[in-house]
Design a protein around this motif. Structure first.
Motif, short mmCIF file in Angstrom:
data_model
loop_
_atom_site.label_atom_id
_atom_site.label_comp_id
_atom_site.label_asym_id
_atom_site.label_seq_id
_atom_site.Cartn_x
_atom_site.Cartn_y
_atom_site.Cartn_z
N SER A 60 -27.33 38.83 -79.97
CA SER A 60 -25.95 39.30 -80.14
C SER A 60 -24.96 38.28 -79.59
CB SER A 60 -25.74 40.63 -79.42
OG SER A 60 -24.37 40.98 -79.43
N PRO A 61 -23.93 37.96 -80.37
CA PRO A 61 -22.89 37.05 -79.86
C PRO A 61 -21.97 37.72 -78.85
CG PRO A 61 -22.31 37.83 -82.06
CD PRO A 61 -23.69 38.35 -81.78
N HIS A 62 -22.17 39.03 -78.65
CA HIS A 62 -21.28 39.76 -77.75
C HIS A 62 -21.96 40.13 -76.43
CE1 HIS A 62 -18.09 40.13 -80.71
NE2 HIS A 62 -19.03 40.42 -81.61
N ILE A 63 -23.16 39.63 -76.21
CA ILE A 63 -23.90 39.91 -74.97
C ILE A 63 -24.34 38.59 -74.35
CG2 ILE A 63 -25.99 40.92 -73.98
CD1 ILE A 63 -23.97 43.02 -74.75
N GLU A 64 -24.12 38.49 -73.04
CA GLU A 64 -24.60 37.33 -72.30
C GLU A 64 -25.53 37.82 -71.19
OE1 GLU A 64 -22.88 33.36 -69.96
OE2 GLU A 64 -21.51 35.00 -70.52
N VAL A 65 -26.81 37.54 -71.35
CA VAL A 65 -27.79 37.99 -70.35
C VAL A 65 -27.73 37.06 -69.15
CG1 VAL A 65 -30.21 38.49 -69.87
CG2 VAL A 65 -29.27 38.94 -72.16
N LYS A 66 -27.29 37.62 -68.02
CA LYS A 66 -27.12 36.83 -66.80
C LYS A 66 -28.30 36.94 -65.84
CE LYS A 66 -23.02 35.08 -66.62
NZ LYS A 66 -22.87 33.63 -66.72
N GLY A 67 -29.19 37.91 -66.11
CA GLY A 67 -30.32 38.06 -65.21
C GLY A 67 -30.94 39.44 -65.34
N PHE A 68 -31.65 39.84 -64.28
CA PHE A 68 -32.44 41.07 -64.30
C PHE A 68 -32.16 41.89 -63.04
CE2 PHE A 68 -34.55 37.76 -66.68
CZ PHE A 68 -34.83 38.38 -67.89
N HIS A 69 -32.27 43.18 -63.22
CA HIS A 69 -32.02 44.11 -62.12
C HIS A 69 -33.28 44.95 -61.90
CE1 HIS A 69 -30.06 47.98 -60.55
NE2 HIS A 69 -29.96 47.09 -59.59
N PHE A 70 -33.70 45.09 -60.64
CA PHE A 70 -35.01 45.69 -60.35
C PHE A 70 -34.94 46.82 -59.31
CE2 PHE A 70 -35.95 41.38 -61.75
CZ PHE A 70 -37.06 41.52 -62.56
N HIS A 71 -33.81 47.44 -59.10
CA HIS A 71 -33.74 48.47 -58.05
C HIS A 71 -34.85 49.49 -58.28
CE1 HIS A 71 -32.00 50.76 -54.83
NE2 HIS A 71 -31.90 51.83 -55.59
N ALA A 72 -35.74 49.64 -57.30
CA ALA A 72 -36.99 50.36 -57.55
C ALA A 72 -37.30 51.47 -56.56
CB ALA A 72 -38.15 49.36 -57.54
N MET A 73 -36.54 51.57 -55.47
CA MET A 73 -36.97 52.49 -54.42
C MET A 73 -35.78 52.97 -53.60
SD MET A 73 -38.64 49.53 -52.01
CE MET A 73 -39.04 48.47 -53.40
N SER A 74 -36.02 53.99 -52.81
CA SER A 74 -35.00 54.50 -51.91
C SER A 74 -35.64 54.79 -50.56
CB SER A 74 -34.38 55.79 -52.47
OG SER A 74 -33.42 56.32 -51.59
N ASN A 75 -34.97 54.37 -49.51
CA ASN A 75 -35.41 54.62 -48.13
C ASN A 75 -36.79 54.04 -47.83
OD1 ASN A 75 -34.10 55.77 -45.77
ND2 ASN A 75 -35.89 57.08 -45.60
N ASN A 76 -37.01 52.82 -48.28
CA ASN A 76 -38.24 52.12 -47.93
C ASN A 76 -38.17 51.66 -46.47
OD1 ASN A 76 -40.73 50.70 -48.21
ND2 ASN A 76 -39.55 48.81 -48.42
N LEU A 77 -39.24 51.86 -45.73
CA LEU A 77 -39.27 51.52 -44.31
C LEU A 77 -40.19 50.34 -44.00
CD1 LEU A 77 -39.41 55.14 -42.82
CD2 LEU A 77 -37.41 53.66 -43.03
N ASP A 78 -40.82 49.78 -45.01
CA ASP A 78 -41.81 48.72 -44.82
C ASP A 78 -41.22 47.38 -45.26
OD1 ASP A 78 -43.97 46.94 -44.94
OD2 ASP A 78 -45.38 48.49 -45.59
N ALA A 79 -40.87 46.52 -44.30
CA ALA A 79 -40.23 45.24 -44.63
C ALA A 79 -41.17 44.32 -45.40
CB ALA A 79 -39.75 44.56 -43.35
N GLN A 80 -42.44 44.32 -45.05
CA GLN A 80 -43.39 43.47 -45.77
C GLN A 80 -43.55 43.91 -47.22
OE1 GLN A 80 -44.58 40.69 -44.95
NE2 GLN A 80 -44.31 40.59 -42.73
N ALA A 81 -43.58 45.22 -47.45
CA ALA A 81 -43.67 45.72 -48.82
C ALA A 81 -42.41 45.34 -49.60
CB ALA A 81 -43.85 47.24 -48.81
N HIS A 82 -41.27 45.35 -48.93
CA HIS A 82 -40.03 44.99 -49.59
C HIS A 82 -40.05 43.51 -50.00
CE1 HIS A 82 -36.29 47.30 -50.29
NE2 HIS A 82 -35.80 46.10 -50.56
N LEU A 83 -40.56 42.67 -49.13
CA LEU A 83 -40.67 41.25 -49.46
C LEU A 83 -41.63 41.02 -50.63
CD1 LEU A 83 -40.72 39.70 -45.88
CD2 LEU A 83 -38.96 39.35 -47.64
#
Length: 404
Positions: free
Chosen positions: A184-207
């Motif tokens: 599409s000439p009307h869309i510019e893909v700038k990247g990707f969005h991955f929001h996947a979780m809420s209230n994660n408490l594990d920093a290593q899992a987040h990395l």
């Protein structure tokens, strides 16, 4: 809205209310420490490596003094509705990210007319609607494709990726939607969005999750010959409501982000973080007076002025919200003061439903009618997610404390 001089924030507010009280109206308020919020946000921002951009997720707390405190610190704001867009537009020209699974045509059009830099694409139909609106306006829309990963990525309280949800595009369908967007000439893909979780408490899992997001983004960029440098990993960093002495290890996350920066700096990536709960939760307290202490069927109950119509989170998550008791020596009645000592108590609100519970069978050293309970971590997902007008009780005060 009242603003007071800061001494000890919540304690100062309670002392002033007791001193000035000339009626039987019980204490009930949200108290926000804006100095704490400012310092906390500054530390978060300063800990991030150069390829990171820090956005505040407005849904966590859209109160104007909160937004004004964060505006000089963050790189921008993540909004999920026209209403949030309006609140941010009214105070800053900093960039906005516009997400959410149910964008209306009016919201998409309004985003194009404001300082929204990127819109998330959540589905094929939403992409087609964006193309249609962009064609009518003769513009090009910068988008981030929201990915629902095929594998689960955490054991967090709420999962929005790796499981069937209303969020994003199934990872297996990303090549197809990418081809449509790129055509599409009307869309510019700038990247990707991955929001996947809420209230994660594990920093290593987040990395580990962030590493997965980066690798998948790079793979799609290479496969489709794209210049799409943005990897939006969302937020989802948690508050340990059940064990506050073991918080999310932000230092571990910050160190891991620094490592990623050195690994991928030649790729010209920009990593977006949308921090909400972790940013504002601890700056706010819900403060409420105990109206009654009673015993039913061998169990002790405290009834407070307020409840889940002010602070819905503990009832929604079926948890005991962290609290402490602020003892009030004053007792204004001529008869016996009810109370318990070294007992387990369930703390319930003033609503006519057994679901109005904020604390479940937690031990207290002493709790009496007329004492004040202070609920911690109420600065995020507190007042604005609650059903304020059920039973038409008066709203709490909203107090914003700042030294200046």
């Amino acid at each position: 809205m009242l603003t007071i001089e800061k001494k000890t924030a919540v304690e100062t507010y309670i002392a002033e209310k007791i001193e000035k009280r000339d009626t039987g109206e019980p204490i009930c308020a949200y108290v926000y420490d804006l100095d704490y919020l400012e310092n906390h946000a500054e530390k978060i921002k300063q800990s991030l490596p150069p390829f990171c951009r820090l956005y505040y997720a407005v849904k966590a707390n859209p109160e104007k003094p909160i937004l004004e405190t964060l505006e000089p610190i963050v790189d921008g704001f993540e909004v999920a509705s026209y209403g949030e867009m309006q609140k941010v537009s009214g105070l800053t020209e900093k960039a906005m990210l516009f997400g959410g699974p149910g964008k209306k045509d009016k919201e998409i059009a309004s985003a194009l007319e404001s300082n929204v830099d990127y819109l998330n694409v959540e589905s094929f139909h939403e992409l087609n609607r964006m193309i249609y609106i962009a064609e009518q306006k003769g513009v090009k829309i910068p988008v981030l494709l929201r990915v629902n990963l095929k594998d689960n990525v955490s054991d967090s309280h709420i999962r929005m990726s790796g499981v069937p949800t209303q969020f994003g595009v199934d990872e297996r369908d990303i090549p197809v939607i990418l081809l449509e967007a790129l055509a599409s000439p009307h869309i510019e893909v700038k990247g990707f969005h991955f929001h996947a979780m809420s209230n994660n408490l594990d920093a290593q899992a987040h990395l580990q999750f962030i590493g997965t997001c980066i690798e998948k983004s790079l793979a799609w960029q290479n496969e489709f010959g794209m210049e799409a440098p943005i990897v939006n990993v969302g937020g989802g960093i948690g508050i340990n409501y059940l064990n506050p002495d073991q918080p999310f290890e932000w230092e571990v996350l910050a160190k891991g982000l620094e490592d990623f920066y050195h690994i991928y700096q030649h790729q010209s990536l920009t990593l977006f973080l949308e921090i909400g709960r972790y940013m504002t939760a601890e700056c706010g307290s819900y403060v409420t007076e105990v109206l009654d202490v009673k015993t039913n069927h061998g169990e002790h109950f405290a009834v407070i002025r307020g409840g889940s119509h002010h602070l819905r989170l503990p009832a929604a998550w079926k948890m005991s919200h962290p609290f402490h008791v602020h003892s009030i020596d004053e007792w204004r009645y001529p008869f016996e003061r009810p109370g318990i000592f070294d007992e387990a108590v369930t703390v319930a609100g003033e609503l006519c439903t057994p679901n109005d519970v904020l604390v479940r069978k937690e031990n207290v050293k002493e709790l009496r009618a007329g004492d004040v309970m202070i609920f911690r971590f109420a600065g995020a997902y507190g007042w604005t997610i609650s059903h304020h007008d059920f039973l038409s009780h008066p709203h709490p005060e909203h107090i914003f404390v700042k030294k200046d």
